[in-house]
Design a protein around this motif. Structure first.
Motif, PDB file in Angstrom:
ATOM      1  N   THR A  49       0.941  -1.189   0.090  1.00 35.65           N
ATOM      2  CA  THR A  49       0.049   0.004   0.058  1.00 35.65           C
ATOM      3  C   THR A  49       0.733   1.190   0.114  1.00 35.65           C
ATOM      4  O   THR A  49       2.028   1.234   0.369  1.00 35.65           O
ATOM      5  CB  THR A  49      -1.000   0.074   1.427  1.00 35.65           C
ATOM      6  N   PRO A  50       0.475   2.367  -0.497  1.00 35.31           N
ATOM      7  CA  PRO A  50       0.960   3.569  -0.477  1.00 35.31           C
ATOM      8  C   PRO A  50       1.444   3.860   0.759  1.00 35.31           C
ATOM      9  O   PRO A  50       2.570   4.677   1.109  1.00 35.31           O
ATOM     10  CB  PRO A  50       0.123   4.570  -1.235  1.00 35.31           C
ATOM     11  N   SER A  51       0.607   3.705   2.004  1.00 34.81           N
ATOM     12  CA  SER A  51       0.896   4.127   3.156  1.00 34.81           C
ATOM     13  C   SER A  51       2.201   3.558   3.593  1.00 34.81           C
ATOM     14  O   SER A  51       3.172   4.226   4.250  1.00 34.81           O
ATOM     15  CB  SER A  51      -0.269   4.151   4.217  1.00 34.81           C
ATOM     16  N   ILE A  54       4.989   5.345   2.094  1.00 34.19           N
ATOM     17  CA  ILE A  54       5.223   6.573   2.700  1.00 34.19           C
ATOM     18  C   ILE A  54       6.139   6.562   4.054  1.00 34.19           C
ATOM     19  O   ILE A  54       7.009   7.252   4.358  1.00 34.19           O
ATOM     20  CB  ILE A  54       4.015   7.331   2.680  1.00 34.19           C
ATOM     21  N   PHE A  74       1.000   5.057  -9.728  1.00 32.55           N
ATOM     22  CA  PHE A  74       0.585   6.364  -9.870  1.00 32.55           C
ATOM     23  C   PHE A  74       1.115   7.237  -8.924  1.00 32.55           C
ATOM     24  O   PHE A  74       1.632   6.831  -8.069  1.00 32.55           O
ATOM     25  CB  PHE A  74      -1.083   6.047  -9.746  1.00 32.55           C
ATOM     26  N   VAL A  76       1.726   8.976  -5.900  1.00 31.10           N
ATOM     27  CA  VAL A  76       1.217   8.800  -4.553  1.00 31.10           C
ATOM     28  C   VAL A  76       1.233   9.968  -3.847  1.00 31.10           C
ATOM     29  O   VAL A  76       2.235  10.830  -3.586  1.00 31.10           O
ATOM     30  CB  VAL A  76       1.984   7.710  -3.770  1.00 31.10           C
ATOM     31  N   HIS A  77      -0.079  10.473  -3.207  1.00 32.38           N
ATOM     32  CA  HIS A  77      -0.288  11.636  -2.552  1.00 32.38           C
ATOM     33  C   HIS A  77       0.754  11.979  -1.285  1.00 32.38           C
ATOM     34  O   HIS A  77       0.605  10.805  -0.567  1.00 32.38           O
ATOM     35  CB  HIS A  77      -1.672  11.893  -2.315  1.00 32.38           C
ATOM     36  N   ASP A 177       0.382  -2.563  -9.575  1.00 27.45           N
ATOM     37  CA  ASP A 177      -0.365  -2.442  -8.107  1.00 27.45           C
ATOM     38  C   ASP A 177       0.756  -2.592  -7.170  1.00 27.45           C
ATOM     39  O   ASP A 177       0.219  -2.644  -6.013  1.00 27.45           O
ATOM     40  CB  ASP A 177      -1.338  -3.338  -8.056  1.00 27.45           C
ATOM     41  N   PHE A 179       4.082  -1.152  -4.838  1.00 32.74           N
ATOM     42  CA  PHE A 179       4.910  -0.139  -4.492  1.00 32.74           C
ATOM     43  C   PHE A 179       6.359  -0.394  -3.925  1.00 32.74           C
ATOM     44  O   PHE A 179       6.607  -1.161  -3.278  1.00 32.74           O
ATOM     45  CB  PHE A 179       4.092   0.735  -3.149  1.00 32.74           C
TER      46      PHE A 179
ATOM     47  N   THR B  19      -5.947  -7.243  -6.195  1.00 33.93           N
ATOM     48  CA  THR B  19      -6.085  -5.946  -5.576  1.00 33.93           C
ATOM     49  C   THR B  19      -7.122  -5.137  -6.575  1.00 33.93           C
ATOM     50  O   THR B  19      -6.883  -5.313  -7.701  1.00 33.93           O
ATOM     51  CB  THR B  19      -4.784  -5.167  -5.090  1.00 33.93           C
ATOM     52  N   ASP B 450      -8.175   3.851  -2.117  1.00 35.08           N
ATOM     53  CA  ASP B 450      -6.940   3.014  -1.670  1.00 35.08           C
ATOM     54  C   ASP B 450      -5.637   3.725  -2.007  1.00 35.08           C
ATOM     55  O   ASP B 450      -4.612   3.240  -1.376  1.00 35.08           O
ATOM     56  CB  ASP B 450      -6.746   1.668  -2.107  1.00 35.08           C
ATOM     57  N   ALA B 451      -5.551   4.512  -3.056  1.00 37.38           N
ATOM     58  CA  ALA B 451      -4.257   5.543  -3.385  1.00 37.38           C
ATOM     59  C   ALA B 451      -3.861   6.303  -2.228  1.00 37.38           C
ATOM     60  O   ALA B 451      -3.055   6.916  -2.367  1.00 37.38           O
ATOM     61  CB  ALA B 451      -4.825   6.205  -4.403  1.00 37.38           C
ATOM     62  N   ALA B 453      -2.641   7.645   1.430  1.00 37.26           N
ATOM     63  CA  ALA B 453      -2.065   7.136   2.572  1.00 37.26           C
ATOM     64  C   ALA B 453      -3.101   7.465   4.014  1.00 37.26           C
ATOM     65  O   ALA B 453      -2.874   6.388   4.701  1.00 37.26           O
ATOM     66  CB  ALA B 453      -0.957   8.081   2.698  1.00 37.26           C
ATOM     67  N   GLY B 456      -5.068   3.380   4.953  1.00 34.04           N
ATOM     68  CA  GLY B 456      -4.235   2.398   4.442  1.00 34.04           C
ATOM     69  C   GLY B 456      -5.394   0.943   4.335  1.00 34.04           C
ATOM     70  O   GLY B 456      -6.514   1.087   3.853  1.00 34.04           O
ATOM     71  N   GLY B 457      -4.906   0.039   4.553  1.00 34.57           N
ATOM     72  CA  GLY B 457      -5.551  -1.147   4.448  1.00 34.57           C
ATOM     73  C   GLY B 457      -5.603  -2.067   3.119  1.00 34.57           C
ATOM     74  O   GLY B 457      -5.038  -1.351   2.186  1.00 34.57           O
ATOM     75  N   HIS B 458      -6.203  -2.937   3.078  1.00 34.33           N
ATOM     76  CA  HIS B 458      -6.268  -3.643   1.632  1.00 34.33           C
ATOM     77  C   HIS B 458      -7.529  -3.167   0.892  1.00 34.33           C
ATOM     78  O   HIS B 458      -8.537  -2.686   1.526  1.00 34.33           O
ATOM     79  CB  HIS B 458      -6.221  -5.336   1.739  1.00 34.33           C
TER      80      HIS B 458
END
Lengths: 433, 470, 1018
Positions: A49-51, A54, A74, A76-77, A177, A179, B19, B450-451, B453, B456-458
């Motif tokens: 995941t992006p988080s 980060i 993509f 990522v913010h 998909d 990161f 995903t 999901d993009a 931050a 988070g999570g799936h």
């Protein structure tokens, strides 16, 4: 790992370059040394995941690394802040281009329409801004836009054909998909053990070594080179043809596919017209016809005759004046002097040349001869008009008035040789002494 | 239509992937990757190609015999060709508008449709670009309109709105192309990495230019994209304004109108959106993009259509008012003549298609029904073509001096050329659907919840409600 | 803007006034079906077949630049300067009357025909017919050699063969002279008269017939009736205060005196200073003088007799001249109608009040009694010597009797040899004469004609006739002046003039045209000088016929037939048909001239063909709409052609133009042998020996189907909305006022349109020092005769586009003459407005051209740069006057060789190209063009002046249209010179420019039309 299993088949198929695939290495004619002993290029951590990415980035950033990067499908913010990326200078570049476009537009329109070739258009000034604003705007945008695109590519170092990461099969999902975070060994702070533990602390889905790329040859594929050579050769052909056309001579007229109005159906002077037997478009006037203003019924003026005899005086229409004398001298110089010579002694250039060649050339008369001096003006006029002996007729070429002017000049010329003292004034005689 | 693809269509069925991101990728990419599209695509392509041939044939005939092969006459010196030109330029507006203005306004729903709206723009402008070149009396020398240095000091005449057109349309085409291509670079990379055959890998690899999604690159990329958007926004508004100057700066009654620039732009957006929905509806059905191009998106576009449609309607009304208010007999006449003269049939077709029928979009039932959307979209396109016909042909057929009046009748070649231009448009569009990412993959992902931050999570499986953007 | 003055409501065609259901329906259908099924894709070779003949074949000739050869004179004739045009005085005889011409010859090729300024009658003016001569000279359809009939086929014969034949036949002719007949075209040529005598003496007993396809007898018969001897009336209209025209068509190109009349009328129509004349017209169909008229009465031709009788009775009683041949008041009911009664009353009053300054003109179609009556009144009103003079003319056998005798003789086998000299009786003779059948009976028939026409085809010998510009000749002008014609070029196809052929037949020692003509005038022109002077001037000065003093005999009072007592009965069986020579193809002899075919008929604006004119009322009564195909029948003869509603046509009266429907004219006018359909319908089939041109008791019935009438105005139906628009704006474009209104407010024209002050955002970039060209057009003088259009076409190489393109509105004429009607459709007022390029100082066309193909010169001309033009047509779109013309197709240069036209060889195309004016670019396809103010003429004069360092005099530069205008309604010159005519005209109070409010600042100004109505009639 389970997530991999699902897509493993797909990935193995889509990996750009495969160690396992020999044909890949065959693609490059020069075989590089094997990939096994390739040194480490960097460490690659994968996140779901992006988080997670980060968080990891922030750690790496705080650790003070410089030669590292993250890869995401993509933008990522917030990653910029997390990685501490500084603002790009691209906008300034674009601004510069915009101004360039603007000034080009102004200059182009001003110089072409107001300076190089000014036109009177609808009673408007040669230069007035309002009409030029649209194009100024368009060129501004055009330049700025192109710069934005090209600048972005250049600053990003694109196009970039190969990269060690291409060898990592799982990295293919960076555009799908997953990161990734890559820390390069080139980074001064890179320490294989410490860096690895740092990354492990960020709980990546996977952490892999990235070896240097030893399979991809640095040099351009020969096929491409040959291709380019062929293309260049083809590109040169037209120019070669142009060059040939310009240097060689041809009896053909120039190539001119669409005639448009260049070849006119109308008959300009002296053109060919196949309708007539002689092929001339110019026709002789019908015998006996009289054109307007060409009714030559004044014998004195047009024939040099006064009731049948040669006129001894100039016709009434011709008044001997200084202007007429000048005119006569000028005409004489043009029509007579070539044969009769400037002074009329019959020694003109044509005569000199012709007598050198000597092919039965009869010397032009010397106008100072007695019998010519005694001829009435009318007869001289007639001689000029219709020619005499081997001298052609000048009637068609010289207007009657001009012929009289020549006669006048002739008389003066003769006088210049045959003048006697009695005709001179006192001081003229003085000058002679 | 269903039979055309239900069994054979590889585009249908749930997209693969574990995903949401993967599923999004697969949903779009599989269209371009399918080894063999269904029969439906081939049939459509064959039709489009035939029409395109007609286009070529008609233009060839015209350049051989002279533009007299068209119906253009005295006084209607500008007939179908310019009508088509303005029509296509108008269509070409929605794309850049959606990608630029909506981007600046942070309208994330645009991501669903901006890609092929942009594609549509490119193709529409290409169609438009053909006409100025071929409609001139001596089609072999349009280069006289470009500032090419030459020993005769022959320069273009920059006061002419036609000259402005050259620059405006040229710039617009270039910028739109850049915009479109730039947006596709990351998606090309995706296709490259998913490529199964060497040619695909090579081609997509070349156009992707080695994009790997580096965040440092994303940074500049986004900045550049933003700049392009900022530049394209005034450009969109300018292009049709400039086209409208062709008429507004002239003296002809019915043309000499200051309202033209805004009116033309509104009309362009109107027609452009109509064309987008006209294409989007079949596309989403056919290529199984329902998950990405949602009813919600169509409804939003229909709202835009409704709004711009009413602006156009207002312009129609205002023209009459101003004509009456000016007290200029020639102006008054031209508008009365439009509505009740020999060309009334064209005028009322235009009113019905552009003003009346779009009002149906007030009803949510209509707005949210794909087939109504499609139908109304088509109707509006017809209407917008007639708007240009009315402006050009009606006004010119009866201008100042009655001794010049005439009645324009198009020739068969005119119809062939008009139809042919659609052939060109659809040929390009079908090729686009077949080989390029029809939806902006990266942007859709970026707009996905999901993009972000902050949560988070799936990824869940629910796409029904809009992802928020910070 | 709003109009200040009460204006007549204007309308342009009947489609506008009566809202015929057909039009409504036509308007309802989006794109109306083409009426004559013209296909939608123009430019296909087939539909422009005749344009190939007007074009060349090299447009795509190879992909290399075309090479030109230079072929100079090896020995240049004196006075000839290559590229320097020379002008020759010559003449053209039409209807037995000569018009003095000046022909411009470029390198020995005639390229432009103009009226001779020196000549007493033409005075610089020339009609379209005269100016189209030059196109006829280079017509590739002209016969190239002698042909003879062998069985059914025509085979070519050498001149030698023909001469042998003549030599062989001559003895027979001498022995049996009575079996020889000569059908010669009516001519006033002294040489021909002399030659006639030689011929008749050579072949004793031979008979000579003066033939003319149009009416010529009535006037002579009338004058004989009135004065005892046949006389020619010569009118001085400039001296007339009151002009009454009864069915006369003076000022038209078909009238031998048209140019003189046009000039005379115009001189009387100047509202400034001198008293202005008042013109009355009584006529069955619109005519040019009817257009000028202040009062016009539509009345069927049949009732003219009664009308004049009534007028005569009225005047005679007032003048106390009753009894001396005055007519009793006829018992025609229609004379009591208030409108007509009032008209007659006012007319009588005016005529009496202006004795010595009044004149009556009577149409040649009216019977002798009416002619006599008119001349009697002219004498009665002291017109003789002031407004009219008479001179005697030789007595001639009446056409009717001569023809009858001829055919009877042939039928009776009394004729073995028939010469047809320059006429086409097979086409033009009355059908009930059966001339064609008779001709076949003649053993030896020799047709001398320019084309292998209808008559030539049936004759055993056809000899090509020399074109008027190829032959020496002489004939009498309208006033009797002996006018000489000199050839401009040697015969292109070895043609012989009438004189030369007769000389050959009669074995005259002199065979050469020049010698023959000189011999005729040996008496008056004894020496070479005198002769040269006469040839140079084009006429023998001082030979004007001496006015004869006439005394009016006592006229028999005539009875009126039933048909002559009624007027305006629009019922079948009671209609009358007027067959009139056409103002474009005359009696048909110009049928192959594409210039004339495409020239809009001045009144109907129809090109390419004829139609039967009928009044809207008659149309309604018989339910016949515009463009309907109809069958016209009279005395058992029928003719099918389209109908055309023409306002001002008398009720119950039909008019059909003669000279159309030819099947052996050529590729333009119709050629059966090449499957080229005839243009129009042949109205001669209706004409009868007894009543050749005025038929009564006729009917007209509608057939199914319509036929497109290729008109250049109102090509398409005008609906109610358009009508309203026109009513509103006509008066803004076309300033008109009555005399007293004008005198009250001379500058009324300037206030027609109210607009804000016209100011520019900028200062002018140039101040037009030096020359500043401008033009003024006097709407009051313009008769609408359209001679200017042909002048422009000839001068500027303007292409002909053909019927199909005219139907699409693609005609190319640079100069339009717009025609508008106002008032009631029964009795409309006509207005003409010639519209050339207005040469605006702020030209709207310039700023929109992306390539600068049109821009302004420093003398204020709006220049067209053809080579720069790429054909965006934006300029045309932005021109408020729509004077720009676009070459939609290759109208001049035809690139399609494989066409139905393969019969035409390139040689023929070269021949056609000889008509092009070398000083003007021939425009190719895809290029915009327009009036240039004849810039080539301007430049020529400027160069001439510059060479001798002098300034240009006013009037030295004449545009083609200005030069030819008989009424001199157009002035052109330098506006910077306050003394120039044009500057003065621009300064006149009634000068105005159209659409001035657009601030285009046109350089063309119009002088408002002033009418001079009788106070009673208003």
């Amino acid at each position: 790992m389970p997530t991999m299993a699902g897509t493993a088949g797909m990935i193995t198929l889509t990996r750009p370059r495969q160690l396992e695939e020999p044909q890949m290495s065959e693609m490059h004619h020069k075989k590089p040394e094997s990939q096994e002993d390739a040194p480490l290029f960097g460490l690659l951590a994968e996140y779901n995941t992006p988080s997670e990415l980060i968080l990891a980035s922030q750690k790496v950033r705080d650790a003070g690394f410089t030669r590292w990067d993250t890869f995401t499908p993509f933008p990522v913010h917030g990653i910029d802040r997390a990685m501490g990326i500084k603002m790009t200078r691209l906008p300034w570049l674009v601004l510069g281009a915009a101004l360039a476009g603007l000034s080009l537009a102004i200059w182009l329109q001003w110089w072409t329409n107001a300076v190089d070739y000014p036109w009177i258009i609808s009673g408007k000034p040669f230069w007035s801004l309002p009409a030029n604003v649209p194009i100024m705007f368009e060129l501004t945008v055009l330049f700025a836009g192109i710069t934005a695109m090209v600048g972005m590519l250049v600053m990003n170092g694109l196009p970039e054909p190969a990269h060690p990461l291409d060898l990592k099969r799982r990295f293919a999902r960076a555009t799908d998909d997953k990161f990734f975070l890559l820390v390069e060994t080139r980074d001064p702070r890179f320490d294989e053990v410490l860096t690895r533990s740092l990354l492990e602390k960020s709980h990546p889905a996977a952490l892999e070594d990235v070896p240097e790329d030893r399979t991809t040859s640095a040099q351009i594929p020969t096929g491409l080179i040959y291709g380019l050579i062929v293309l260049t050769a083809i590109a040169v052909v037209p120019f070669a043809l142009f060059a040939k056309a310009r240097t060689t001579k041809s009896r053909n007229t120039r190539i001119h596919a669409i005639a448009d109005m260049d070849s006119q159906p109308k008959f300009k002077t002296q053109r060919e017209n196949l309708i007539f037997a002689d092929g001339r478009s110019m026709r002789d006037p019908v015998a006996g016809t009289v054109a307007q203003g060409q009714l030559r019924d004044d014998d004195a003026l047009y024939l040099g005759k006064v009731n049948g005899a040669w006129a001894r005086t100039f016709p009434s229409q011709v008044t001997p004046t200084a202007e007429l004398m000048d005119r006569g001298e000028q005409r004489f110089g043009i029509y007579c002097a070539p044969c009769h010579g400037q002074s009329g002694e019959g020694d003109g250039m044509v005569h000199l040349r012709a007598s050198k060649l000597g092919q039965g050339w009869v010397q032009p008369s010397n106008i100072h001869q007695q019998y010519i001096r005694e001829q009435p003006v009318g007869q001289l006029f007639n001689t000029i008009t219709h020619g005499i002996r081997s001298m052609p007729a000048y009637g068609p070429q010289i207007s009657a008035e001009d012929r009289w002017a020549i006669v006048l000049y002739l008389r003066a010329l003769e006088k210049s040789r045959a003048a006697n003292l009695g005709e001179l004034t006192a001081e003229q005689r003085q000058n002679l002494k | 239509m269903a039979t055309l693809w239900s069994e054979t269509n590889p585009y249908l069925g749930a997209p693969k992937g574990d995903t949401d991101f993967a599923r999004i990728t697969d949903n779009v990419a599989r269209v371009a990757e399918a080894a063999k599209p269904p029969m439906g695509w081939y049939i459509a392509f064959a039709i489009a190609l035939t029409m395109l041939t007609g286009f070529g044939a008609s233009l060839a005939w015209v350049s051989w015999t002279g533009i007299g092969a068209w119906g253009n006459m005295h006084p209607v010196a500008w007939g179908f060709p310019i009508v088509n030109f303005v029509f296509w330029v108008g269509i070409g507006h929605a794309g850049t508008l959606i990608s630029a203005i909506l981007f600046l306004l942070r309208q994330t729903w645009r991501t669903a449709i901006n890609r092929f709206a942009e594609a549509m723009t490119i193709f529409a402008v290409s169609c438009a670009g053909v006409f100025p070149g071929v409609h001139i009396g001596r089609p072999w020398m349009p280069y006289y309109m470009f500032p090419i240095p030459n020993q005769m000091n022959m320069w273009p005449q920059f006061r002419s709105p036609l000259e402005w057109d050259i620059f405006a349309v040229g710039t617009y085409f270039t910028i739109s192309l850049l915009f479109w291509f730039m947006g596709m670079i990351p998606d090309f990379a995706t296709l490259r990495d998913r490529a199964t055959t060497t040619p695909r890998r090579l081609i997509y690899g070349i156009v992707a230019m080695g994009w790997r999604g580096s965040s440092r690159q994303w940074h500049r990329y986004e900045r550049a994209y933003l700049l392009l958007a900022a530049l394209a926004t005034p450009l969109v508004l300018s292009v049709h304004s400039v086209v409208s100057f062709d008429f507004a700066t002239s003296q002809a009654p019915g043309w000499h109108t200051t309202i033209f620039p805004p009116y033309f732009v509104a009309g362009a957006i109107f027609g452009g959106f109509a064309m987008v929905v006209t294409l989007a509806v079949p596309a989403r059905q056919f290529f199984g993009l329902k998950r990405l191009i949602e009813i919600r998106h169509l409804e939003l576009m229909n709202k835009v259509i409704l709004a711009t449609g009413m602006m156009v309607g207002y312009a129609y009304g205002m023209e009459f008012f101003i004509a009456w208010y000016s007290g200029n007999p020639y102006e008054v006449f031209v508008f009365v003549n439009r509505a009740f003269g020999p060309y009334a049939w064209a005028y009322w077709t235009m009113i019905a298609c552009n003003v009346l029928i779009p009002q149906l979009h007030w009803f949510q039932k209509v707005r949210t029904n794909v087939w109504c959307t499609l139908a109304i979209g088509v109707v509006i396109n017809v209407g917008m073509w007639f708007e240009r016909f009315v402006i050009i042909c009606t006004s010119m057929s009866r201008d100042f001096m009655p001794a010049n009046w005439g009645y324009f009748v198009p020739s068969t070649i005119d119809y062939l050329t008009l139809g042919g231009s659609f052939g060109l448009f659809f040929t390009l569009f079908l090729l686009f659907c077949r080989f390029l990412p029809m939806v902006a993959i990266a942007e859709v992902k970026g707009a996905h919840r999901d993009a972000h931050a902050n949560h988070g999570g799936h990824g869940g499986h629910d796409h029904s409600h809009a992802p928020e953007t910070a | 803007m709003n109009a200040k003055h009460p204006r007549p409501t204007y309308w342009r065609s009947l489609a506008e006034l009566d809202q015929d259901p057909k039009f409504q329906q036509m308007l309802a259908t989006e794109f109306p079906e083409p009426l004559d099924g013209r296909e939608m894709a123009p430019g296909t070779p087939a539909r422009r077949r005749f344009l190939q003949i007007m074009g060349a074949s090299f447009a795509l000739g190879g992909c290399r630049f075309q090479e030109d050869k230079l072929l100079p004179f090896s020995r240049r004739p004196e006075g000839v300067l290559p590229g320097e045009p020379r002008r020759f005085a010559t003449a053209m005889e039409l209807g037995g009357v000569a018009t003095g011409l000046v022909v411009t010859s470029y390198d020995g090729r005639p390229v432009k025909v103009e009226g001779s300024p020196l000549h007493p009658t033409s005075g610089g003016g020339a009609s379209s017919l005269h100016q189209a001569l030059v196109l006829g000279l280079y017509d590739p359809d002209r016969s190239e050699g002698i042909t003879r009939l062998q069985g059914q086929a025509r085979v070519a014969a050498l001149p030698a063969q023909f001469e042998e034949f003549v030599a062989a036949e001559r003895p027979n002719w001498q022995s049996r002279g009575s079996s020889v007949r000569v059908l010669s075209s009516l001519s006033s040529s002294p040489s021909l008269a002399a030659m006639k005598q030689r011929f008749l003496t050579a072949f004793a007993g031979a008979k000579w017939i003066d033939y003319s396809a149009v009416e010529t007898d009535n006037l002579e018969a009338g004058t004989t009736l009135c004065f005892g001897k046949p006389h020619q009336a010569v009118y001085q209209l400039e001296n007339a205060r009151i002009v009454l025209s009864v069915h006369s068509d003076v000022a038209s190109s078909t009238d031998p005196a048209g140019i003189v009349a046009g000039r005379g009328l115009a001189r009387g129509r100047v509202p400034e200073g001198q008293p202005m004349s008042r013109v009355y017209a009584v006529e069955s169909s619109l005519s040019l003088i009817g257009g000028i008229a202040d009062h016009r009465l539509s009345m069927s031709a049949g009732s003219a007799k009664a009308f004049l009788a009534a007028l005569d009775a009225e005047l005679s009683s007032k003048l106390g001249d009753a009894g001396k041949g005055a007519q009793p008041k006829p018992a025609a009911k229609f004379l009591a109608e208030p409108s007509i009664a009032k008209f007659i009353a006012a007319l009588t009053q005016d005529l009496l009040a202006n004795r010595g300054a009044a004149v009556l003109l009577v149409g040649s179609r009216l019977p002798p009694e009416v002619q006599a009556l008119a001349q009697r009144l002219n004498v009665l009103l002291d017109g003789v010597g002031r407004t009219v003079t008479y001179h005697e003319v030789p007595v001639r056998e009446r056409r009717k009797d001569a023809l009858q005798a001829l055919v009877q003789d042939i039928q009776a086998g009394r004729v073995e040899t028939l010469l047809v000299l320059g006429e086409n009786p097979v086409l033009t003779a009355p059908t009930d004469l059966g001339f064609a059948a008779a001709l076949a009976k003649v053993k030896t028939s020799i047709a001398l004609s320019e084309f292998e026409d209808e008559t030539a085809l049936l004759s055993s010998w056809h000899v090509p006739l020399a074109h008027p510009l190829e032959a020496w000749g002489d004939s009498l002008a309208h006033d009797g002046t002996i006018t000489l014609a000199q050839p401009l070029i040697a015969p292109l196809f070895g043609g012989r003039s009438v004189l030369e052929l007769l000389a050959l037949l009669a074995n005259d020692p002199k065979r050469d045209g020049l010698e023959i003509v000189r011999r005729t005038h040996a008496g008056s022109l004894p020496n070479q000088k005198a002769w040269d002077r006469a040839v140079h001037d084009g006429f023998i000065s001082g030979t004007m016929a001496a006015p004869a003093s006439v005394t009016v005999g006592v006229l028999p009072t005539f009875a009126l037939a039933e048909s002559e007592l009624r007027n305006g009965e629009a019922s079948n069986g009671k209609l009358e048909i007027v067959l009139a020579p056409d103002s474009k193809v005359y009696d048909g002899r110009f049928g192959n001239s594409s210039w004339l075919q495409e020239l809009p008929e001045p009144l109907s604006k129809q090109t390419w063909g004829n139609a039967v004119w009928l009044s809207p009322g008659t149309g309604k009564a018989l339910s016949i709409a515009d463009g309907d195909l109809v069958k016209v029948s009279a005395a058992g003869k029928e003719l099918t052609l389209p109908a055309l509603h023409v306002p001002g046509q008398a009720e119950g009266s039909l008019r059909i133009a003669l000279g159309y429907g030819r099947y052996a004219a050529g590729h333009v006018g119709g050629l059966a042998s090449a499957n080229v359909d005839p243009v129009g319908a042949n109205a001669y089939v209706l004409s009868a020996l007894g009543a050749p041109f005025l038929l009564s008791d006729a009917s007209i019935t509608r057939l199914d189907g319509r036929q497109a009438i290729a008109s250049v105005q109102d090509l398409h139906a005008i609906d109610a909305v358009g009508q309203a628009g026109i009513d509103e704006r006509r008066g803004l474009l076309l300033a008109e006022a009555n005399l007293e209104e004008f005198q009250k407010e001379p500058d009324f024209a300037k206030h027609l349109v109210h607009h804000p002050p016209l100011e520019s955002m900028w200062n002018d970039p140039v101040s037009y020092e030096g020359h500043k060209w401008g033009m003024a057009i006097d709407l009051n003088k313009c008769t609408g005769c359209s001679a200017c259009i042909t002048a422009c076409q000839a001068e500027n190489n303007i292409p002909v586009v053909g019927k199909d393109s005219v139907l699409m509105g693609r005609e190319m004429l640079w100069l339009r003459v717009d025609r508008y009607f106002s008032g009631s459709p029964e009795n409309p007022k006509l207005s003409f407005q010639p519209v050339p390029c207005q040469q605006c100082e702020n030209a709207p066309c310039e700023q929109v051209c992306p390539v600068g193909a049109t821009m302004h010169s420093h003398e204020g001309l709006n220049d067209m740069v053809y080579n720069r033009c790429i054909g965006t047509r934006y300029c045309s779109a932005n021109c408020p006057y729509k004077v720009r013309r676009f070459n939609y197709l290759n109208f001049h240069l035809d690139k399609v060789e494989a066409t139905p036209f393969q019969t035409v060889t390139n040689k023929k195309k070269l021949l056609m190209h000889m008509v092009f004016n070398p000083e003007v670019t021939v425009r190719a396809r895809g290029v915009m063009e327009k009036c240039t103010f004849c810039v080539q003429r301007i430049q020529n004069v400027k160069i001439k002046a510059k060479n001798v360092k002098r300034s240009i005099a006013d009037g030295e530069i004449k545009t083609a249209c200005q030069q030819t205008c008989p009424a001199s309604a157009i002035t052109f010159g330098d506006l910077n010179d306050p003394t120039s005519l044009v500057a003065k005209d621009h300064a006149l109070p009634r000068a105005y420019s159209i659409l001035e409010e657009l601030n285009n600042r046109p350089r063309v100004r119009y002088l408002a039309r002033i009418r001079n109505p009788h106070p009673e009639l208003g």
